[in-house]
Design a protein around this motif. Structure first.
Motif, PDB file in Angstrom:
ATOM      1  N   GLU A 242      44.336  31.475  87.241  1.00  0.00           N
ATOM      2  CA  GLU A 242      45.718  32.182  87.196  1.00  0.00           C
ATOM      3  C   GLU A 242      45.466  33.672  87.458  1.00  0.00           C
ATOM      4  O   GLU A 242      46.591  34.216  88.086  1.00  0.00           O
ATOM      5  CB  GLU A 242      46.594  31.856  85.893  1.00  0.00           C
ATOM      6  N   GLN A 243      44.403  34.128  87.284  1.00  0.00           N
ATOM      7  CA  GLN A 243      44.407  35.619  87.724  1.00  0.00           C
ATOM      8  C   GLN A 243      44.298  35.772  89.112  1.00  0.00           C
ATOM      9  O   GLN A 243      44.821  37.076  89.701  1.00  0.00           O
ATOM     10  CB  GLN A 243      42.886  36.195  87.187  1.00  0.00           C
ATOM     11  N   ARG A 244      43.894  34.594  89.927  1.00  0.00           N
ATOM     12  CA  ARG A 244      44.153  34.964  91.345  1.00  0.00           C
ATOM     13  C   ARG A 244      45.666  35.006  91.696  1.00  0.00           C
ATOM     14  O   ARG A 244      46.048  35.663  92.595  1.00  0.00           O
ATOM     15  CB  ARG A 244      43.611  33.749  91.972  1.00  0.00           C
ATOM     16  N   GLY A 245      46.423  34.229  90.895  1.00  0.00           N
ATOM     17  CA  GLY A 245      47.966  34.243  91.017  1.00  0.00           C
ATOM     18  C   GLY A 245      48.521  35.474  90.651  1.00  0.00           C
ATOM     19  O   GLY A 245      49.785  36.136  90.966  1.00  0.00           O
ATOM     20  N   PHE A 246      48.004  36.071  89.697  1.00  0.00           N
ATOM     21  CA  PHE A 246      48.501  37.378  89.182  1.00  0.00           C
ATOM     22  C   PHE A 246      48.099  38.776  90.048  1.00  0.00           C
ATOM     23  O   PHE A 246      48.912  39.557  90.418  1.00  0.00           O
ATOM     24  CB  PHE A 246      47.829  37.579  87.636  1.00  0.00           C
ATOM     25  N   TRP A 247      46.606  38.728  90.625  1.00  0.00           N
ATOM     26  CA  TRP A 247      46.176  39.986  91.107  1.00  0.00           C
ATOM     27  C   TRP A 247      45.666  39.675  92.440  1.00  0.00           C
ATOM     28  O   TRP A 247      44.868  40.585  93.050  1.00  0.00           O
ATOM     29  CB  TRP A 247      45.499  40.862  89.900  1.00  0.00           C
ATOM     30  N   GLY A 248      45.330  38.388  92.702  1.00  0.00           N
ATOM     31  CA  GLY A 248      44.538  38.235  93.876  1.00  0.00           C
ATOM     32  C   GLY A 248      45.034  38.420  95.157  1.00  0.00           C
ATOM     33  O   GLY A 248      46.326  38.260  95.504  1.00  0.00           O
ATOM     34  N   SER A 249      44.300  38.814  96.326  1.00  0.00           N
ATOM     35  CA  SER A 249      44.541  39.223  97.391  1.00  0.00           C
ATOM     36  C   SER A 249      45.189  38.026  98.172  1.00  0.00           C
ATOM     37  O   SER A 249      46.581  38.230  98.624  1.00  0.00           O
ATOM     38  CB  SER A 249      43.423  39.606  98.443  1.00  0.00           C
ATOM     39  N   GLY A 250      44.713  36.783  97.821  1.00  0.00           N
ATOM     40  CA  GLY A 250      45.570  35.729  98.555  1.00  0.00           C
ATOM     41  C   GLY A 250      46.936  35.409  98.114  1.00  0.00           C
ATOM     42  O   GLY A 250      47.667  34.622  98.766  1.00  0.00           O
ATOM     43  N   SER A 251      47.386  35.810  96.865  1.00  0.00           N
ATOM     44  CA  SER A 251      48.663  35.496  96.375  1.00  0.00           C
ATOM     45  C   SER A 251      49.625  36.897  96.762  1.00  0.00           C
ATOM     46  O   SER A 251      50.682  36.462  96.579  1.00  0.00           O
ATOM     47  CB  SER A 251      48.585  35.282  94.826  1.00  0.00           C
ATOM     48  N   ALA A 252      49.312  37.902  97.404  1.00  0.00           N
ATOM     49  CA  ALA A 252      49.966  39.024  97.480  1.00  0.00           C
ATOM     50  C   ALA A 252      51.265  38.699  98.416  1.00  0.00           C
ATOM     51  O   ALA A 252      52.199  39.512  98.183  1.00  0.00           O
ATOM     52  CB  ALA A 252      49.194  40.076  98.040  1.00  0.00           C
ATOM     53  N   ASP A 253      51.192  38.001  99.217  1.00  0.00           N
ATOM     54  CA  ASP A 253      52.329  37.938 100.302  1.00  0.00           C
ATOM     55  C   ASP A 253      52.439  36.113 100.259  1.00  0.00           C
ATOM     56  O   ASP A 253      53.378  35.734 100.751  1.00  0.00           O
ATOM     57  CB  ASP A 253      51.717  38.222 101.734  1.00  0.00           C
ATOM     58  N   VAL A 254      52.519  35.577  98.930  1.00  0.00           N
ATOM     59  CA  VAL A 254      52.560  34.222  98.670  1.00  0.00           C
ATOM     60  C   VAL A 254      54.071  34.218  98.061  1.00  0.00           C
ATOM     61  O   VAL A 254      54.370  34.769  96.788  1.00  0.00           O
ATOM     62  CB  VAL A 254      52.002  33.427  97.782  1.00  0.00           C
ATOM     63  N   GLU A 255      55.343  33.921  98.656  1.00  0.00           N
ATOM     64  CA  GLU A 255      56.590  34.032  98.037  1.00  0.00           C
ATOM     65  C   GLU A 255      56.495  33.139  96.458  1.00  0.00           C
ATOM     66  O   GLU A 255      55.894  32.010  96.682  1.00  0.00           O
ATOM     67  CB  GLU A 255      57.543  33.224  98.880  1.00  0.00           C
ATOM     68  N   SER A 256      57.176  33.739  95.418  1.00  0.00           N
ATOM     69  CA  SER A 256      57.316  33.366  94.258  1.00  0.00           C
ATOM     70  C   SER A 256      55.867  33.099  93.477  1.00  0.00           C
ATOM     71  O   SER A 256      55.722  32.909  92.509  1.00  0.00           O
ATOM     72  CB  SER A 256      57.745  31.733  93.993  1.00  0.00           C
ATOM     73  N   SER A 257      54.683  33.883  93.928  1.00  0.00           N
ATOM     74  CA  SER A 257      53.560  34.033  93.080  1.00  0.00           C
ATOM     75  C   SER A 257      53.735  34.953  92.095  1.00  0.00           C
ATOM     76  O   SER A 257      54.919  35.751  92.182  1.00  0.00           O
ATOM     77  CB  SER A 257      52.393  34.418  93.972  1.00  0.00           C
ATOM     78  N   ARG A 258      53.151  35.083  90.860  1.00  0.00           N
ATOM     79  CA  ARG A 258      53.363  35.942  90.073  1.00  0.00           C
ATOM     80  C   ARG A 258      52.452  37.301  90.243  1.00  0.00           C
ATOM     81  O   ARG A 258      52.334  38.056  89.575  1.00  0.00           O
ATOM     82  CB  ARG A 258      52.617  35.485  88.918  1.00  0.00           C
ATOM     83  N   ASN A 259      52.128  37.412  91.540  1.00  0.00           N
ATOM     84  CA  ASN A 259      51.657  38.811  91.965  1.00  0.00           C
ATOM     85  C   ASN A 259      52.743  39.575  92.540  1.00  0.00           C
ATOM     86  O   ASN A 259      52.825  39.784  93.791  1.00  0.00           O
ATOM     87  CB  ASN A 259      50.418  38.417  93.176  1.00  0.00           C
ATOM     88  N   TYR A 260      53.511  39.814  91.696  1.00  0.00           N
ATOM     89  CA  TYR A 260      54.781  40.590  91.903  1.00  0.00           C
ATOM     90  C   TYR A 260      54.716  41.753  92.639  1.00  0.00           C
ATOM     91  O   TYR A 260      55.504  42.338  93.615  1.00  0.00           O
ATOM     92  CB  TYR A 260      55.726  40.876  90.807  1.00  0.00           C
ATOM     93  N   LEU A 261      53.569  42.579  92.344  1.00  0.00           N
ATOM     94  CA  LEU A 261      53.356  43.743  92.639  1.00  0.00           C
ATOM     95  C   LEU A 261      52.796  43.877  94.155  1.00  0.00           C
ATOM     96  O   LEU A 261      52.655  45.055  94.762  1.00  0.00           O
ATOM     97  CB  LEU A 261      52.534  44.738  91.668  1.00  0.00           C
ATOM     98  N   GLY A 262      52.315  42.987  94.596  1.00  0.00           N
ATOM     99  CA  GLY A 262      51.280  42.783  95.904  1.00  0.00           C
ATOM    100  C   GLY A 262      49.948  43.471  95.787  1.00  0.00           C
ATOM    101  O   GLY A 262      49.581  44.016  96.922  1.00  0.00           O
ATOM    102  N   ILE A 263      49.485  43.186  94.621  1.00  0.00           N
ATOM    103  CA  ILE A 263      47.825  43.640  94.592  1.00  0.00           C
ATOM    104  C   ILE A 263      47.155  42.842  95.478  1.00  0.00           C
ATOM    105  O   ILE A 263      46.856  41.829  95.535  1.00  0.00           O
ATOM    106  CB  ILE A 263      47.713  43.552  93.178  1.00  0.00           C
ATOM    107  N   ALA A 264      46.348  43.848  96.388  1.00  0.00           N
ATOM    108  CA  ALA A 264      45.319  42.990  97.227  1.00  0.00           C
ATOM    109  C   ALA A 264      44.195  43.974  97.502  1.00  0.00           C
ATOM    110  O   ALA A 264      44.324  44.951  98.177  1.00  0.00           O
ATOM    111  CB  ALA A 264      46.049  42.890  98.794  1.00  0.00           C
TER     112      ALA A 264
END
Length: 619
Positions: free
Chosen positions: A510-532
């Motif tokens: 789940e850390q990939r979904g919070f802060w991982g580059s792969g989730s930064a531009d994924v709609e509805s991911s929990r990487n709300y901030l766009g960390i990459a």
């Protein structure tokens, strides 16, 4: 996770009889597992969890509240607002124990097996598992559910990205093959897969119209769970009725649970109105989220008469950490410089807020895993330092020389000093004062909007905005209703927003979904901030592929340290216990589960208390 929650290292016991087809380097069929390296508490054949009352009476009604509204009973779409409580209708392959860290026991699937390199996982469907219409739950249902979840919801597509293909090796079994090996968490998160009835969704409704899993619907859904959606008032009320024919009512993971005949959800647009409705006995349970209200607003007659019970619980906070605060949308150029983000933190005077608004009830957050043993301490050493050395050229140098600390306020003098420091940081980032305006090199004033989900945090946000505006910024606050907030968050349509992440004690994929580059531009991911960030990605991999608990903890503390050093968020505050009020109609087991209040799942309707308290009845 708790989104419903998540975790790491397997130790599986309670094996069923291993069939002749078991191969070397294969776990064999196993009925229970944990992922923190310990043996499961409950062995095969256990009768019920220790924290339930197996003789709990069935009956009565429990009424809970929800903020906002709902417009669909489809549980998987990103658009719309699914109704609260659909988890009573649908089930997952395995079920969680609430008195262990990350322990799962068979439910729809009665057993699991996997090779020693964790390159796949196979689940065996319980032959007794049934949908509410009596049809058996099949491996094909599981496969179809996975395919639809990942096709229609970008979050699940990202979350289950390591699944390379799905095979049904024989009837009643399903295998998920993975694109990576030695990731011990992947079988665990697959056990939490939501299972939907393919035949129902591909059938027709009462009007003969074909159903569409890709569309919103207000047709009451069919599932396999202990409750059925019985009635609803659009946008206002949803009522679930306990099923007398539930296939797993006597299953060990369900004994002593799901005790209410009726489970009702009442919706409100505003928390102030919601609290008044609670006082007026329109629903039964309130979890307080305002310090002032907890300190001053519970002198109404029902409390004085003992009809409403106030109680604090620490159980929900024992197995988790949390980060909460004002997060920057890093996709915007104005927040690209960490000195700008750090400067904003210097304008947040928590100590003053705690004194004037919070009645001293809160603690300032200084970790992405706050209140847990995974919070970093002091300077890095041992294995944590070794891990950081491997990524030294990709992380801020400060992580090696100083421990993160928040600015300290609490007085006008301290605030003035902090605001001076903020101006110095802005100056380093290229901002200057033009009269009473803080401007960049192009003469543009530093400005942003703080987006809030309702008015609860408004006084806190306005305090931050006022302090920043004292030094020439132009910060505004906007509170919107819950549906609008959710849509704006999904679409990344914000500049700064108040957001939180709950953490389990066994972090992993789940850390990939919070802060991982792969989730930064994924709609509805929990990487709300766009960390990459490549350094953060490398540390997440250290967590995901950790071989033992010690490495997991060291890598998590290293990640915590690096996330803080980037100043992605202005940390706010938490309490480490739940403040609750309830109408006195319920009883619960003498000993609650270690990590949960268990309301309403393991509580029950108490006839004697209900007669004395008066009020709620089953429809």
């Amino acid at each position: 996770m708790k989104f419903h929650a998540l975790a790491l290292s397997f130790a599986i016991v309670g094996a069923l009889a291993v069939p002749a087809t078991a191969q070397d380097n294969d776990s064999g069929w196993l009925s229970a597992y944990t992922i923190d390296g310990s043996a499961p508490k409950y062995s095969e054949g256990f009768e019920h969890f220790d924290y339930v009352n197996p003789d709990a009476p069935k009956g009565g009604v429990v009424r809970v509240s929800a903020l906002g509204s709902f417009d669909t009973f489809n549980p998987i779409l990103t658009q719309g607002e699914p109704a609260s409580g659909l988890g009573l209708v649908y089930e997952t392959l395995f079920a969680l124990s609430a008195d262990e860290l990350s322990a799962h026991y068979g439910l729809i699937a009665d057993a699991v097996r996997y090779p020693d390199d964790f390159s796949s996982v196979t689940f065996r469907i319980d032959p007794d598992a049934r949908w509410a219409d009596g049809e058996p739950i099949t491996a094909e249902d599981v496969k179809w559910s996975f395919e639809k979840l990942t096709e229609l919801n970008p979050f699940y597509g990202e979350y289950y990205a390591s699944v390379s293909d799905i095979v049904i090796p024989e009837p009643g079994q399903i295998t998920f093959n993975f694109s990576e090996t030695d990731n011990r968490e992947l079988p665990f998160i697959m056990s939490e897969l939501l299972v939907l009835p393919q035949h129902w969704w591909e059938g027709t409704d009462a009007n003969g119209e074909p159903r569409d899993i890709g569309a919103s619907t207000l047709e009451p859904p069919m599932g396999s769970g202990p409750y059925a959606l019985d009635s609803f008032v659009p946008g206002r009320t949803v009522t679930f009725a306990r099923r007398d024919d539930y296939w797993a009512a006597d299953h060990p993971v369900n004994v002593g649970q799901n005790n209410f005949d009726e489970y009702r959800v009442e919706y409100f647009r505003d928390t102030t109105v919601m609290f008044e409705a609670f006082k007026g006995d329109e629903f039964d349970w309130w979890t307080e989220n305002q310090a002032r209200r907890w300190a001053t607003a519970y002198d109404f007659p029902a409390v004085q008469q003992g009809r409403v019970i106030l109680e604090e619980f620490e159980e929900p906070y024992r197995d988790s950490g949390v980060m909460v605060g004002f997060g920057f949308n890093l996709r915007l150029d104005k927040f690209s410089d960490p000195r700008v983000r750090e400067a904003v933190n210097y304008a947040f005077d928590f100590e003053e807020l705690n004194r004037t608004l919070f009645y001293g009830q809160y603690e300032r957050v200084d970790s992405y895993f706050y209140s847990s043993d995974l919070r970093h301490e002091g300077l890095p050493q041992g294995e944590e330092l070794e891990i950081l050395e491997e990524v030294r050229d990709m992380v801020p140098s400060s992580v090696f020389t100083e421990r993160y600390t928040n600015p300290t306020g609490g007085s006008e003098e301290a605030l003035r000093e902090n605001l001076r420091t903020a101006l110095e940081l802005f100056a380093e980032a290229g901002y200057t004062l033009d009269g009473d305006r803080l401007v960049d090199a192009n003469g543009e004033q530093f400005s942003f909007e703080i987006l809030l989900n309702g008015p609860t945090i408004e006084p806190v946000a306005l305090h931050l905005a006022d302090n920043l505006n004292r030094i020439g910024a132009n910060v505004t606050v906007r509170s919107v209703d819950s549906p609008q907030y959710v849509n704006r968050l999904r679409n990344r349509d914000f500049e700064v927003t108040y957001v939180s992440w709950a953490q389990s004690l066994s972090p992993g994929n789940e850390q990939r979904g919070f802060w991982g580059s792969g989730s930064a531009d994924v709609e509805s991911s929990r990487n709300y901030l766009g960390i990459a960030d490549p350094g953060i990605d490398a540390l997440i991999d250290k967590i995901v592929f950790a071989d033992d608990r010690e490495t997991l903890e060291a890598a998590t503390k290293a990640l915590d340290r690096v996330l803080l050093a980037h100043h992605f968020i202005v940390p706010s505050y938490v309490i480490t216990y739940a403040r609750t009020a309830r109408w006195n109609r319920f009883s619960h087991p003498e000993t609650l589960p270690t990590y949960s209040i268990g309301f309403p799942t393991i509580w029950w309707w108490d006839e004697e208390k209900a007669r004395e308290t008066g009020g709620a009845t089953v429809n």
